[in-house]
Design an enzyme around this catalytic site. Sequence first.
Site, PDB file in Angstrom:
ATOM      1  N   HIS A  21       0.839  -1.248  -0.095  1.00 50.32           N
ATOM      2  CA  HIS A  21       0.207  -0.118  -0.090  1.00 50.32           C
ATOM      3  C   HIS A  21       1.011   1.311  -0.078  1.00 50.32           C
ATOM      4  CE1 HIS A  21      -2.987   3.265   0.991  1.00 50.32           C
ATOM      5  NE2 HIS A  21      -2.215   3.356   2.183  1.00 50.32           N
ATOM      6  N   GLU A  64       1.511   5.985  12.487  1.00 47.55           N
ATOM      7  CA  GLU A  64      -0.052   5.529  12.956  1.00 47.55           C
ATOM      8  C   GLU A  64      -0.034   4.154  13.131  1.00 47.55           C
ATOM      9  OE1 GLU A  64      -2.818   6.157  10.191  1.00 47.55           O
ATOM     10  OE2 GLU A  64      -4.391   5.746  11.509  1.00 47.55           O
ATOM     11  N   ASP A  65       0.671   3.067  12.433  1.00 50.28           N
ATOM     12  CA  ASP A  65       0.387   1.716  12.595  1.00 50.28           C
ATOM     13  C   ASP A  65       1.302   0.743  13.161  1.00 50.28           C
ATOM     14  OD1 ASP A  65      -2.211   2.219  11.396  1.00 50.28           O
ATOM     15  OD2 ASP A  65      -1.536   1.508   9.492  1.00 50.28           O
ATOM     16  N   ASP A  68     -23.958  11.212 -27.534  1.00 51.32           N
ATOM     17  CA  ASP A  68     -23.655  11.362 -28.848  1.00 51.32           C
ATOM     18  C   ASP A  68     -22.732  12.419 -29.217  1.00 51.32           C
ATOM     19  OD1 ASP A  68     -24.964  11.307 -31.257  1.00 51.32           O
ATOM     20  OD2 ASP A  68     -25.953  13.375 -31.067  1.00 51.32           O
ATOM     21  N   ASP A 120      -3.399   8.563  -1.282  1.00 55.05           N
ATOM     22  CA  ASP A 120      -3.505   7.524  -0.219  1.00 55.05           C
ATOM     23  C   ASP A 120      -5.001   7.152  -0.408  1.00 55.05           C
ATOM     24  OD1 ASP A 120      -3.540   5.814   2.099  1.00 55.05           O
ATOM     25  OD2 ASP A 120      -3.948   7.467   3.397  1.00 55.05           O
TER      26      ASP A 120
END
Length: 737
Positions: free
Chosen positions: A62, A91-92, A273, A153
């Site tokens: 990611h 953060e993770d 069209d 992100d």
Amino acid sequence: MTYQINIEEETKELARRYKDMLKGSYQELSDEDKKLIRKAFDLAVEAHKDQRRKSGEPYVYHPIAVAKIVANDIGLGATSIVAALLHDVVEDTQFTLEYVENEFGVKIAHIVDGLTKISNLNKETVSIQAENYRKMLLTLNDDVRVILIKIADRYHNMQTLEHMPIDKQARIASETLFIYAPLAHRLGLYTIKTELEDLGLKYTEPDVYFDILNKINESKIERDQYIAEFSKVLYDSLNAEGMEFEIKGRPKSIFSIRKKMMSQGVDFDEVYDKFAIRIIFKPKSKDEKHDAWKIYSIVTDHFTPNPIRLRDWMTQTKSTGYEALHTTVMGPKGHWVEVQIRSERMHEIAEKGYAAHYKYKQGEERESTIESWLNKLKDVLENTEANAMDFVENVRLNLYSKEIYTFTPNGQIKNLPKGSTAIDFAFAVHTEVGFHCRGAKINGKLVPLSRELNSGDQVEIITSANQKPKLQWLDYAVTSRARTKIKNSLKEDEKKMGEEGKELLQRKLKSLKLNFNEKMVNDLVNYFKLRTSLDLFFRVGNGSISNPELREFANQQSNALVSLFKKGIKRSKSTYVIDEDEITNKYDLIVFGKDEETLQYSMAKCCNPIPGDKVFGFITINEGIKIHKEDCPNAVDMRAKYGYRIMKAKWIDSTQREFKVNINVSGIDNVGIVNNVTLVISNTMNVNIQRINIDSEDGYFEGHIRVSVKNNSQLNEMIDNLKKIDGVMKVEREKNK
Ligand code: MN
């Protein structure tokens, strides 16, 4: 499809993706840059090594994908690529911001910090999205790269949204349509904006999305042939002139087709069209504009142009930085074909936006339009004390709206959103000019400040030292800049005026023989259709609520008593009976929530629901609950922005209505008591068991039963029957509020 984990393969894949990301970098990267990026890559791999995405893939795919979007599609440099790689690390994972700062420096740590804060916001207060957007936009003050990386992100998350649970898909997609796509648009990221919109539609209205997609695919071969035929003529003529160029068909996005269908109320074929092509040329001389007009001349030699469809975005670039020459010509078989003429440079700016501007910017060039936009936005952000809702609405209006181009008396250009008035212009020139403006001249003619401006207007603002901002200005000031300035200045005056107005009102009511109390103030606020008591005091204070108006209110107060009395008598006389041998479902009432509560509501004007429509309720600030159709054009917007103000609602036939009732039963336990109780309930006509829960202990039982009944007599009948059961001692209806 399940994901097979193969560590060896994954390691190879990781290396491949990393190389791929670097290879496509829009900016040239120095060896130093590459070293830093490599270091960030290694940290990201290490930090996320035990994490996997919902799809089963290693998590680190990611951030690499986000970095690739940042490097290739947005075209940012090493700092941003590094920040993108690290955007989820703090953060993770266990790595801290201090660690990132030590290893990568203050600048990158700062951006990562900004990105971390945005993510945390989303998690903590999912429902109060408006506040999130405000905070997110506030980071523009720090570094616009935070927003750009955040868009990347979101773009990758939208690309992989299929792995998310369905309910999250819709919420994320709505949010994307609501804030990220317009932001991408405003920052000039055309390609990403288009993708975000299409993906957003795919997950908010899949039926519509796939329907349009199929129709596009069905007509693809035919359209390609037409474009090829049309282009052939141009190829020959442009080659004969020695031009270097490329002609591309321009596919319309699914979202834009949908938007047109809705806004013009036409079907797919009518929108589709129209054909569109793009001619991208390498300038032969230094003068791109000259080359563009030459191509225009060749195109219109072959095909007749529609004179009202000529757009010269080269001489006057859009505030997003967009440059091009657009025309629409009549192609073979009577089809309109839009032709966009762009130099390679213009094309890059159109696709990449922000980054390309820097690439082509030379020396001390005048402030580019995009930077001036960012400055404008910062200005708004700094000045806002308004609540989050108003704020987001303001910014959004300014993000979405079309623009007009107006001029100062000495020929300076002012870009303003469409619908702007002379007062907006005054504030665009200077805050002081705004504060002291008395009137305006448009193209030499004196006009009121409320006059709406058109592109090309030359506006002169007339000022006076004694002038002060007026409340009425807010009725026609459109830009958030003007509105914020006016509001801030009024706020102080307002408070003072409010205090005076309150005393004044007390005196006035006394002379009208009315009491000044909370109820009276509320009645007055409602009578004059205001929101707060301060609104009222203020208007009395500044005289915009006049004595005659107050007197009329006083009269109505006494009349109201009389009419209430009359109505009361009338109602008691109007009982009547209708003979019918068949009951038809007559949708006449809307109920709310799981418990089908009855509440006050009114119909929304935007979609005008009729009885039987699929609907939902929306809690407004001034007007109670408004009912909208499920497919109201504003539904996506409301869900994204005010998800927590939406109520489940449905039409019912009030004569068929059922009431939910809780009943407590207790007594002496014996074998089969549960069976007997349920049997009795289901044998009572038209009573349905919703829930039944019986506990017994040492020969004593207690049961809580929830049933739905149509009326009281059914309920009483059932209660009587329950009481007759052997062992039942007490049956009680639980008082629900
Ligand atoms: Mn992320």
